[in-house]
Motif scaffolding. Structure first.
Motif, PDB file in Angstrom:
ATOM      1  N   GLN A   5       9.700  60.521 -72.310  1.00 18.61           N
ATOM      2  CA  GLN A   5      10.017  59.116 -72.521  1.00 18.61           C
ATOM      3  C   GLN A   5       9.111  58.480 -73.572  1.00 18.61           C
ATOM      4  OE1 GLN A   5       9.698  57.393 -68.622  1.00 18.61           O
ATOM      5  NE2 GLN A   5      11.448  58.538 -67.801  1.00 18.61           N
ATOM      6  N   GLU A   6       7.831  58.835 -73.556  1.00 17.68           N
ATOM      7  CA  GLU A   6       6.882  58.194 -74.469  1.00 17.68           C
ATOM      8  C   GLU A   6       6.843  58.837 -75.847  1.00 17.68           C
ATOM      9  OE1 GLU A   6       3.104  57.047 -73.123  1.00 17.68           O
ATOM     10  OE2 GLU A   6       3.770  56.375 -71.148  1.00 17.68           O
ATOM     11  N   PHE A   7       7.279  60.091 -75.933  1.00 19.29           N
ATOM     12  CA  PHE A   7       7.301  60.783 -77.227  1.00 19.29           C
ATOM     13  C   PHE A   7       8.688  61.390 -77.443  1.00 19.29           C
ATOM     14  CE2 PHE A   7       2.938  60.964 -75.607  1.00 19.29           C
ATOM     15  CZ  PHE A   7       2.228  60.404 -76.662  1.00 19.29           C
TER      16      PHE A   7
ATOM     17  N   LYS B 279      10.144  69.957 -79.473  1.00 20.73           N
ATOM     18  CA  LYS B 279       9.640  71.015 -78.604  1.00 20.73           C
ATOM     19  C   LYS B 279       8.247  70.632 -78.122  1.00 20.73           C
ATOM     20  CE  LYS B 279       9.954  75.087 -76.610  1.00 20.73           C
ATOM     21  NZ  LYS B 279      10.948  75.366 -75.550  1.00 20.73           N
ATOM     22  N   PRO B 280       8.168  69.756 -77.130  1.00 16.07           N
ATOM     23  CA  PRO B 280       6.857  69.342 -76.623  1.00 16.07           C
ATOM     24  C   PRO B 280       6.159  70.511 -75.926  1.00 16.07           C
ATOM     25  CG  PRO B 280       8.591  68.524 -75.203  1.00 16.07           C
ATOM     26  CD  PRO B 280       9.274  69.143 -76.390  1.00 16.07           C
ATOM     27  N   ALA B 281       4.859  70.365 -75.718  1.00 18.50           N
ATOM     28  CA  ALA B 281       4.071  71.456 -75.148  1.00 18.50           C
ATOM     29  C   ALA B 281       3.209  70.971 -73.991  1.00 18.50           C
ATOM     30  CB  ALA B 281       3.193  72.100 -76.219  1.00 18.50           C
ATOM     31  N   LEU B 282       3.083  71.827 -72.987  1.00 22.62           N
ATOM     32  CA  LEU B 282       2.129  71.636 -71.913  1.00 22.62           C
ATOM     33  C   LEU B 282       1.028  72.667 -72.079  1.00 22.62           C
ATOM     34  CD1 LEU B 282       1.211  70.437 -69.123  1.00 22.62           C
ATOM     35  CD2 LEU B 282       2.512  72.309 -68.069  1.00 22.62           C
ATOM     36  N   VAL B 283      -0.215  72.201 -72.198  1.00 23.51           N
ATOM     37  CA  VAL B 283      -1.379  73.081 -72.301  1.00 23.51           C
ATOM     38  C   VAL B 283      -2.073  73.103 -70.946  1.00 23.51           C
ATOM     39  CG1 VAL B 283      -3.612  73.450 -73.402  1.00 23.51           C
ATOM     40  CG2 VAL B 283      -1.674  72.601 -74.753  1.00 23.51           C
ATOM     41  N   VAL B 284      -2.366  74.288 -70.453  1.00 20.53           N
ATOM     42  CA  VAL B 284      -3.073  74.435 -69.183  1.00 20.53           C
ATOM     43  C   VAL B 284      -4.425  75.071 -69.462  1.00 20.53           C
ATOM     44  CG1 VAL B 284      -3.013  75.385 -66.854  1.00 20.53           C
ATOM     45  CG2 VAL B 284      -0.894  74.720 -67.975  1.00 20.53           C
ATOM     46  N   ALA B 285      -5.498  74.395 -69.044  1.00 22.78           N
ATOM     47  CA  ALA B 285      -6.852  74.882 -69.287  1.00 22.78           C
ATOM     48  C   ALA B 285      -7.671  74.740 -68.017  1.00 22.78           C
ATOM     49  CB  ALA B 285      -7.501  74.112 -70.440  1.00 22.78           C
ATOM     50  N   GLY B 286      -8.813  75.419 -67.983  1.00 24.31           N
ATOM     51  CA  GLY B 286      -9.664  75.415 -66.808  1.00 24.31           C
ATOM     52  C   GLY B 286      -9.533  76.725 -66.055  1.00 24.31           C
ATOM     53  N   GLY B 287     -10.541  77.057 -65.273  1.00 26.58           N
ATOM     54  CA  GLY B 287     -10.571  78.340 -64.594  1.00 26.58           C
ATOM     55  C   GLY B 287      -9.405  78.587 -63.672  1.00 26.58           C
ATOM     56  N   VAL B 288      -8.866  77.534 -63.031  1.00 30.82           N
ATOM     57  CA  VAL B 288      -7.750  77.701 -62.093  1.00 30.82           C
ATOM     58  C   VAL B 288      -6.490  78.153 -62.825  1.00 30.82           C
ATOM     59  CG1 VAL B 288      -6.391  76.577 -60.285  1.00 30.82           C
ATOM     60  CG2 VAL B 288      -8.788  75.971 -60.584  1.00 30.82           C
ATOM     61  N   ALA B 289      -6.438  77.935 -64.141  1.00 29.95           N
ATOM     62  CA  ALA B 289      -5.274  78.362 -64.920  1.00 29.95           C
ATOM     63  C   ALA B 289      -5.100  79.878 -64.894  1.00 29.95           C
ATOM     64  CB  ALA B 289      -5.413  77.886 -66.364  1.00 29.95           C
TER      65      ALA B 289
ATOM     66  N   VAL C 217       3.232  67.788 -61.940  1.00 26.47           N
ATOM     67  CA  VAL C 217       3.356  68.015 -63.379  1.00 26.47           C
ATOM     68  C   VAL C 217       4.755  67.670 -63.871  1.00 26.47           C
ATOM     69  CG1 VAL C 217       3.230  69.759 -65.209  1.00 26.47           C
ATOM     70  CG2 VAL C 217       1.522  69.750 -63.378  1.00 26.47           C
ATOM     71  N   SER C 218       5.777  67.911 -63.046  1.00 21.27           N
ATOM     72  CA  SER C 218       7.141  67.602 -63.484  1.00 21.27           C
ATOM     73  C   SER C 218       7.288  66.119 -63.803  1.00 21.27           C
ATOM     74  CB  SER C 218       8.154  68.009 -62.406  1.00 21.27           C
ATOM     75  OG  SER C 218       8.016  67.218 -61.239  1.00 21.27           O
ATOM     76  N   ARG C 219       6.616  65.269 -63.051  1.00 27.10           N
ATOM     77  CA  ARG C 219       6.681  63.832 -63.316  1.00 27.10           C
ATOM     78  C   ARG C 219       5.991  63.491 -64.639  1.00 27.10           C
ATOM     79  NH1 ARG C 219       8.493  61.042 -58.868  1.00 27.10           N
ATOM     80  NH2 ARG C 219       8.802  62.380 -57.048  1.00 27.10           N
ATOM     81  N   ALA C 220       4.906  64.194 -64.920  1.00 22.29           N
ATOM     82  CA  ALA C 220       4.212  63.968 -66.186  1.00 22.29           C
ATOM     83  C   ALA C 220       5.053  64.447 -67.370  1.00 22.29           C
ATOM     84  CB  ALA C 220       2.862  64.680 -66.175  1.00 22.29           C
ATOM     85  N   LEU C 221       5.771  65.553 -67.198  1.00 27.34           N
ATOM     86  CA  LEU C 221       6.648  66.039 -68.270  1.00 27.34           C
ATOM     87  C   LEU C 221       7.744  65.023 -68.572  1.00 27.34           C
ATOM     88  CD1 LEU C 221       7.128  69.826 -67.367  1.00 27.34           C
ATOM     89  CD2 LEU C 221       5.387  68.780 -68.816  1.00 27.34           C
TER      90      LEU C 221
END
Length: 362
Positions: A265-267, A272-282, A256-260
């Protein structure tokens, strides 16, 4: 005012919900009924598609009636019917979509075929009013993906699993260790009394430039460790679970750190960008704490919708329908829409190794 009835039957939850959007843009969940099939599948250690489909047939009509009754809204006042049309178990999808088609035809309402993943992707806008763009980490029994959510219908998959989904790895680990189904909550419960440093399990894909995921090797390492010290004591099981969970958390932190970094870079204009975590494992506390710490360090807001809306539900499907109606992109809503067991949220990205045959579910 927009009112949408949502129907969800993609796996082992039968669900219906009524969600509204008032003239001021405020959403409200008027009803959200979810019937779990965990007991029906527990003896098999996983979801049996045929059993799931039959259970949907038996329960769905009553669930829809209950959702309408709880909402206080008559079917005549509903503006559209939104139903999950994929990806998922095709038997369950057929039940839900055919029921939605029948209701839409009888009540003369538009039908909106919803991608289940889009429901997860947009839930944070229902619960937290999040603006586009943001980054989504979807971790469930069927999917492990990182997606850039740029707008309604505008998604770019940045990473996915090349083999097992994370939730699937939890379930299979639990089964190997003799723990009950569902695996995720039981592995986490047992891990609480374990030594996370006892077993040096691999951190799959750690260090790879592309932030994809892999969990089959980790699952194999767990099996080899368990076999080497069998028969297992309760403490052995706890230590294996704790070590497995620590390996998963470390792998997610790296991926995930690489995606952040890429999101920055792209935005570059997002203060204040956001990471949303969804799915049962969250719901896993160790994973959640790891991702929260990562976001704090990287300057990202951490957004996790309530657990009830992270797992499969119909409110997210109804909301996705509202989003599409509001954006004027209701999409493929004809009566001849066919359920899709595999339906990538991002149709442009190339499928990963194994996609369509094993592992990479979408």
């Amino acid at each position: 005012m927009i009112r949408v009835l949502g129907i969800e039957t993609s796996c082992d939850e039968t669900a219906a919900s009524v969600v509204t959007l008032d003239g001021g843009g405020a959403p409200k969940i008027l009803s959200d009924i979810v019937l779990s099939q965990i007991e029906e599948h527990a003896a098999f250690g996983g979801v049996v598609p045929e059993i799931a489909a039959r259970a949907h047939v038996e329960a769905l009509d009553g669930i829809i009636e209950a959702a309408l009754a709880d909402s206080g809204v008559d079917l005549a006042d509903i503006d559209a019917i939104a139903a999950t049309a994929g990806p998922g178990l095709v038997g369950g999808l057929i039940v839900g979509l055919m029921t939605a088609k029948a209701i839409a035809a009888a009540a003369n309402k538009p039908l909106i075929a919803i991608n289940h993943l889009e429901g997860h992707a947009l839930t944070a806008r229902l619960t937290d009013g999040l603006d586009f763009p943001y980054l989504l980490l979807l971790v469930s029994g069927g999917h492990t993906q990182i997606v850039a959510v740029r707008g309604v219908g505008d998604y770019q998959r940045w990473a996915t699993t090349i083999d097992d989904a994370l939730g699937e790895a939890f379930d299979k680990t639990a089964k190997m260790l003799g723990l009950p189904y569902p695996g995720g909550p039981n592995v986490e419960k047992v891990a609480a009394t374990g030594d996370a440093t006892r077993f040096a399990f691999p951190r799959p894909m750690k260090g790879s430039a592309q932030p994809d995921f892999s969990f089959s090797g980790l699952k194999t390492a767990v099996r080899q460790a368990a076999t080497a010290i069998a028969p297992l004591s309760d403490q052995d099981v706890a230590d294996i679970c704790a070590s497995f969970q620590a390996a998963v958390a470390d792998a997610l932190d790296d991926r995930v750190s690489r995606a952040l970094n890429r999101f920055r870079q792209e935005f570059p204009g997002e203060a204040k960008p956001a990471l949303v975590v969804a799915g049962g494992v969250a719901a896993n506390r160790t994973i959640k704490a790891t991702l929260e710490a990562l976001c704090e360090k990287a300057g990202f807001a951490f957004v996790a919708p309530p657990l009830k809306l992270c797992t499969d539900n119909a409110a997210m499907i109804a909301w996705a329908g509202i989003e599409r109606l509001r954006a004027g992109i209701a999409g493929e809503n004809t009566a001849d829409f066919v359920p899709r067991s595999r339906w990538p949220l991002d149709s442009i990205s190339a499928p990963m190794v194994g996609s369509g045959r094993r592992g990479a579910k979408a």
